[in-house]
Design a protein around this motif. Structure first.
Motif, PDB file in Angstrom:
ATOM      1  N   LYS A  50      10.919 -10.910  -9.361  1.00 15.68           N
ATOM      2  CA  LYS A  50      10.154  -9.928  -8.612  1.00 15.68           C
ATOM      3  C   LYS A  50      10.104  -8.633  -9.408  1.00 15.68           C
ATOM      4  N   VAL A  51       9.009  -7.947  -9.250  1.00 14.99           N
ATOM      5  CA  VAL A  51       8.891  -6.603  -9.798  1.00 14.99           C
ATOM      6  C   VAL A  51       9.577  -5.664  -8.814  1.00 14.99           C
ATOM      7  N   VAL A  52      10.332  -4.713  -9.321  1.00 12.03           N
ATOM      8  CA  VAL A  52      10.922  -3.686  -8.466  1.00 12.03           C
ATOM      9  C   VAL A  52      10.026  -2.465  -8.569  1.00 12.03           C
ATOM     10  N   PHE A  53       9.628  -1.955  -7.418  1.00 10.18           N
ATOM     11  CA  PHE A  53       8.628  -0.894  -7.315  1.00 10.18           C
ATOM     12  C   PHE A  53       9.217   0.249  -6.490  1.00 10.18           C
ATOM     13  N   TYR A  54       9.556   1.361  -7.167  1.00  8.12           N
ATOM     14  CA  TYR A  54      10.042   2.562  -6.485  1.00  8.12           C
ATOM     15  C   TYR A  54       8.834   3.435  -6.153  1.00  8.12           C
ATOM     16  N   SER A  55       8.781   3.892  -4.900  1.00 11.37           N
ATOM     17  CA  SER A  55       7.606   4.637  -4.454  1.00 11.37           C
ATOM     18  C   SER A  55       7.989   5.756  -3.492  1.00 11.37           C
ATOM     19  N   LEU A  56       7.007   6.592  -3.210  1.00 15.40           N
ATOM     20  CA  LEU A  56       7.096   7.603  -2.153  1.00 15.40           C
ATOM     21  C   LEU A  56       5.945   7.359  -1.187  1.00 15.40           C
ATOM     22  N   SER A  57       6.167   7.572   0.077  1.00 17.29           N
ATOM     23  CA  SER A  57       5.125   7.308   1.072  1.00 17.29           C
ATOM     24  C   SER A  57       3.921   8.220   0.912  1.00 17.29           C
ATOM     25  N   THR A  58       4.085   9.373   0.274  1.00 19.42           N
ATOM     26  CA  THR A  58       2.985  10.331   0.122  1.00 19.42           C
ATOM     27  C   THR A  58       2.285  10.230  -1.232  1.00 19.42           C
ATOM     28  N   CYS A  59       2.651   9.271  -2.044  1.00 20.77           N
ATOM     29  CA  CYS A  59       2.149   9.169  -3.422  1.00 20.77           C
ATOM     30  C   CYS A  59       0.889   8.306  -3.485  1.00 20.77           C
ATOM     31  N   GLN A  60      -0.232   8.929  -3.866  1.00 23.96           N
ATOM     32  CA  GLN A  60      -1.485   8.177  -3.949  1.00 23.96           C
ATOM     33  C   GLN A  60      -1.473   7.167  -5.089  1.00 23.96           C
ATOM     34  N   PHE A  61      -0.767   7.457  -6.180  1.00 24.89           N
ATOM     35  CA  PHE A  61      -0.693   6.508  -7.285  1.00 24.89           C
ATOM     36  C   PHE A  61       0.186   5.315  -6.927  1.00 24.89           C
ATOM     37  N   CYS A  62       1.139   5.539  -6.019  1.00 20.26           N
ATOM     38  CA  CYS A  62       1.946   4.422  -5.504  1.00 20.26           C
ATOM     39  C   CYS A  62       1.056   3.480  -4.699  1.00 20.26           C
ATOM     40  N   ASN A  63       0.125   4.036  -3.938  1.00 20.01           N
ATOM     41  CA  ASN A  63      -0.819   3.209  -3.176  1.00 20.01           C
ATOM     42  C   ASN A  63      -1.692   2.378  -4.118  1.00 20.01           C
ATOM     43  N   LEU A  64      -2.125   2.991  -5.230  1.00 13.49           N
ATOM     44  CA  LEU A  64      -2.923   2.255  -6.214  1.00 13.49           C
ATOM     45  C   LEU A  64      -2.099   1.149  -6.860  1.00 13.49           C
ATOM     46  N   THR A  65      -0.838   1.446  -7.143  1.00 11.35           N
ATOM     47  CA  THR A  65       0.042   0.444  -7.748  1.00 11.35           C
ATOM     48  C   THR A  65       0.269  -0.720  -6.801  1.00 11.35           C
ATOM     49  N   ARG A  66       0.533  -0.418  -5.536  1.00  9.02           N
ATOM     50  CA  ARG A  66       0.745  -1.461  -4.521  1.00  9.02           C
ATOM     51  C   ARG A  66      -0.491  -2.371  -4.451  1.00  9.02           C
ATOM     52  N   ALA A  67      -1.663  -1.754  -4.413  1.00  2.50           N
ATOM     53  CA  ALA A  67      -2.912  -2.528  -4.349  1.00  2.50           C
ATOM     54  C   ALA A  67      -3.091  -3.396  -5.594  1.00  2.50           C
ATOM     55  N   LEU A  68      -2.751  -2.858  -6.757  1.00  5.33           N
ATOM     56  CA  LEU A  68      -2.868  -3.619  -8.002  1.00  5.33           C
ATOM     57  C   LEU A  68      -1.938  -4.829  -7.990  1.00  5.33           C
ATOM     58  N   LEU A  69      -0.704  -4.632  -7.543  1.00  4.15           N
ATOM     59  CA  LEU A  69       0.243  -5.752  -7.473  1.00  4.15           C
ATOM     60  C   LEU A  69      -0.245  -6.817  -6.489  1.00  4.15           C
ATOM     61  N   GLU A  70      -0.740  -6.381  -5.354  1.00  5.69           N
ATOM     62  CA  GLU A  70      -1.215  -7.330  -4.346  1.00  5.69           C
ATOM     63  C   GLU A  70      -2.472  -8.060  -4.801  1.00  5.69           C
ATOM     64  N   GLU A  71      -3.395  -7.348  -5.451  1.00  2.00           N
ATOM     65  CA  GLU A  71      -4.621  -7.980  -5.972  1.00  2.00           C
ATOM     66  C   GLU A  71      -4.302  -9.098  -6.948  1.00  2.00           C
ATOM     67  N   ASN A  72      -3.213  -8.911  -7.699  1.00  2.00           N
ATOM     68  CA  ASN A  72      -2.844  -9.880  -8.728  1.00  2.00           C
ATOM     69  C   ASN A  72      -1.743 -10.833  -8.282  1.00  2.00           C
ATOM     70  N   ALA A  73      -1.468 -10.852  -6.971  1.00  3.99           N
ATOM     71  CA  ALA A  73      -0.481 -11.761  -6.372  1.00  3.99           C
ATOM     72  C   ALA A  73       0.878 -11.693  -7.071  1.00  3.99           C
ATOM     73  N   VAL A  74       1.304 -10.474  -7.368  1.00  5.74           N
ATOM     74  CA  VAL A  74       2.599 -10.258  -8.008  1.00  5.74           C
ATOM     75  C   VAL A  74       3.633  -9.990  -6.916  1.00  5.74           C
ATOM     76  N   ALA A  75       4.702 -10.776  -6.910  1.00  3.06           N
ATOM     77  CA  ALA A  75       5.785 -10.567  -5.945  1.00  3.06           C
ATOM     78  C   ALA A  75       6.537  -9.294  -6.337  1.00  3.06           C
ATOM     79  N   TYR A  76       6.809  -8.444  -5.348  1.00  4.09           N
ATOM     80  CA  TYR A  76       7.521  -7.206  -5.659  1.00  4.09           C
ATOM     81  C   TYR A  76       8.444  -6.821  -4.520  1.00  4.09           C
ATOM     82  N   ASP A  77       9.435  -6.045  -4.893  1.00  3.95           N
ATOM     83  CA  ASP A  77      10.415  -5.505  -3.958  1.00  3.95           C
ATOM     84  C   ASP A  77      10.201  -3.996  -3.958  1.00  3.95           C
TER      85      ASP A  77
END
Length: 129
Positions: A50-77
């Protein structure tokens, strides 16, 4: 009086254009992310797949990263830094300077750059291509 009105309109238009430019600058992702290699196994899940993904709830780039991981069916924590003090301590131990922060096998990626993130995911064999 007409001249004052025209000047006021010009100032408003310029101020609006400036505000629009500033807004676009804030919305635009940074041109690159910092990628480092190292041993991050202490922070990865036991299975290591799994990819480990550190984020903040207010971070717009974190939202883009989450979407990118999900679009590419990458499992992440996802580890939200503003939700758990332990995750924040882990990020400090990793010398994190920004979010999103991704741990992908032997790579640490700080910031958002879609092409670099995808390249590391492919190199570490997280993408099904």
């Amino acid at each position: 009086m007409k001249r004052i009105h025209l000047i006021a309109v010009a100032v408003c238009v310029l101020a609006g254009a400036g505000a629009g430019f500033a807004y676009q600058e804030l919305r635009a992702p940074p041109s690159s992310a910092v990628v480092q290699t190292g041993d991050y196994s202490a922070y990865l899940p036991e299975d290591g797949r799994k990819v480990v993904f550190y984020s903040l709830s207010t971070c717009q780039f974190c939202n883009l990263t989450r979407a990118l991981l999900e679009e590419n069916a990458v499992a992440y924590d996802e580890r939200k830094l503003d939700a758990d003090e332990a995750f924040l301590e882990q990020a400090h131990a990793l010398n994190a300077r920004s979010v999103p922060l991704l741990l992908v096998g032997g790579h640490k990626i700080e910031g958002y750059d879609e092409a670099r993130i995808l390249a590391v995911l492919e190199q570490e064999r997280f993408l099904e291509r």
